[in-house]
Motif scaffolding. Structure first.
Motif, mmCIF file in Angstrom:
data_model
loop_
_atom_site.group_PDB
_atom_site.id
_atom_site.type_symbol
_atom_site.label_atom_id
_atom_site.label_comp_id
_atom_site.label_asym_id
_atom_site.label_seq_id
_atom_site.Cartn_x
_atom_site.Cartn_y
_atom_site.Cartn_z
ATOM 1 N N ASP A 14 0.811 -1.217 0.000
ATOM 2 C CA ASP A 14 0.000 0.000 0.000
ATOM 3 C C ASP A 14 0.845 1.268 0.000
ATOM 4 O O ASP A 14 0.411 2.296 -0.514
ATOM 5 N N SER A 15 2.035 1.211 0.587
ATOM 6 C CA SER A 15 2.926 2.375 0.535
ATOM 7 C C SER A 15 4.373 1.907 0.619
ATOM 8 O O SER A 15 4.687 0.895 1.246
ATOM 9 N N PHE A 16 5.226 2.664 -0.053
ATOM 10 C CA PHE A 16 6.649 2.359 -0.169
ATOM 11 C C PHE A 16 7.375 3.669 0.102
ATOM 12 O O PHE A 16 7.274 4.622 -0.673
ATOM 13 N N LEU A 17 8.076 3.746 1.238
ATOM 14 C CA LEU A 17 8.718 4.977 1.687
ATOM 15 C C LEU A 17 10.219 4.758 1.825
ATOM 16 O O LEU A 17 10.656 3.764 2.408
ATOM 17 N N LEU A 64 -1.296 12.641 -5.072
ATOM 18 C CA LEU A 64 -1.900 11.554 -4.307
ATOM 19 C C LEU A 64 -1.020 10.301 -4.299
ATOM 20 O O LEU A 64 -0.735 9.766 -3.238
ATOM 21 N N PRO A 65 -0.509 9.849 -5.460
ATOM 22 C CA PRO A 65 0.265 8.607 -5.410
ATOM 23 C C PRO A 65 1.749 8.773 -5.122
ATOM 24 O O PRO A 65 2.407 7.843 -4.673
ATOM 25 N N ILE A 66 2.329 9.945 -5.383
ATOM 26 C CA ILE A 66 3.777 10.139 -5.240
ATOM 27 C C ILE A 66 4.056 11.414 -4.445
ATOM 28 O O ILE A 66 3.489 12.468 -4.719
ATOM 29 N N LEU A 75 7.983 8.856 -1.256
ATOM 30 C CA LEU A 75 6.833 8.027 -0.913
ATOM 31 C C LEU A 75 6.032 7.678 -2.164
ATOM 32 O O LEU A 75 5.720 8.552 -2.967
ATOM 33 N N CYS A 76 5.698 6.406 -2.311
ATOM 34 C CA CYS A 76 4.828 5.940 -3.389
ATOM 35 C C CYS A 76 3.622 5.255 -2.763
ATOM 36 O O CYS A 76 3.777 4.354 -1.929
ATOM 37 N N ARG A 77 2.423 5.686 -3.181
ATOM 38 C CA ARG A 77 1.188 5.082 -2.677
ATOM 39 C C ARG A 77 0.381 4.391 -3.779
ATOM 40 O O ARG A 77 -0.805 4.177 -3.617
ATOM 41 N N PHE A 78 1.023 4.061 -4.898
ATOM 42 C CA PHE A 78 0.326 3.252 -5.900
ATOM 43 C C PHE A 78 0.121 1.865 -5.313
ATOM 44 O O PHE A 78 1.072 1.275 -4.776
ATOM 45 N N PRO A 79 -1.079 1.293 -5.388
ATOM 46 C CA PRO A 79 -1.277 -0.079 -4.905
ATOM 47 C C PRO A 79 -0.487 -1.057 -5.779
ATOM 48 O O PRO A 79 -0.458 -0.920 -7.003
ATOM 49 N N ASN A 106 2.174 -3.165 3.889
ATOM 50 C CA ASN A 106 1.498 -4.126 3.020
ATOM 51 C C ASN A 106 0.434 -4.863 3.809
ATOM 52 O O ASN A 106 0.381 -4.782 5.031
ATOM 53 N N ARG A 107 -0.409 -5.580 3.074
ATOM 54 C CA ARG A 107 -1.467 -6.357 3.723
ATOM 55 C C ARG A 107 -1.662 -7.664 2.972
ATOM 56 O O ARG A 107 -1.397 -7.756 1.781
#
Length: 182
Positions: A14-17, A64-66, A75-79, A106-107
């Motif tokens: 869900d997010s990559f930081l 929103l996504p980057i 930060l990347c919020r692309f699923p 992640n989930r």
């Protein structure tokens, strides 16, 4: 080459930081590679700054996504769903050791539907030639194009601008009104 995330599936990132104070020059030589479901070729392959929206400088960028905060965090919020497995590697190609903190949220998920779209991101560099179109994406299969981060630099003639027509082709056919004058 360091694996910063590995998980069996099904799941979704869900997010990559990435938090780092590294220079833009060192980060340009540091490559993100992500693999979904044990694929041989990476679904993501890009230098860190380019993946997060800037090819030449640490700068503030918010969408929103980057999100990129002037060289502090990316930060990347692309699923990023995966059915069988996910692995993200970061390869430092610079001469300097890099300090960075990587946080990935992640989930776990139920089995993915067959039509689930996977996230892909590709970087490439090319020196353009006058009169020859620059191809941003040539791909086969189903999917959705959600965007492009295009970083350009003027040539050795001192030109600080670029110009041309944007052309979009789907299945080798130009879309209506795809040629726009800017």
């Amino acid at each position: 080459n360091r694996t910063v995330f590995s998980s069996p599936g099904p799941g979704c990132i869900d997010s990559f930081l990435i938090k780092t104070k590294a220079s833009i020059e060192d980060l340009k030589r540091t490559i993100i590679r992500a693999y979904w479901d044990n694929e041989e070729n990476p679904a993501i392959e890009s230098p860190i700054p380019d993946f997060f929206g800037s090819g030449y400088a640490n700068m503030d960028l918010a969408s929103l996504p980057i999100v990129m905060k002037r060289g502090d965090y990316y930060l990347c919020r692309f699923p990023m769903p995966f059915a069988g497995s996910a692995e993200i590697r970061i390869e430092n190609g610079s001469e300097n050791p890099l300090k960075m903190e990587v946080i990935i949220e992640n989930r776990k998920m139920k089995p993915l539907a067959p039509e689930t779209a996977y996230f892909h991101a590709r970087w490439h560099r090319e020196i353009t030639k006058n009169g020859i179109p620059f191809t941003i994406l040539a791909a086969r299969g189903q999917g959705r194009f959600v965007g492009c981060s295009l970083t350009m630099q003027g040539g050795d003639r001192g030109a600080s601008y670029q110009e041309g027509d944007e052309l979009i082709f789907v299945d080798q056919i130009p879309l209506p009104d795809s040629k726009m004058q800017v």
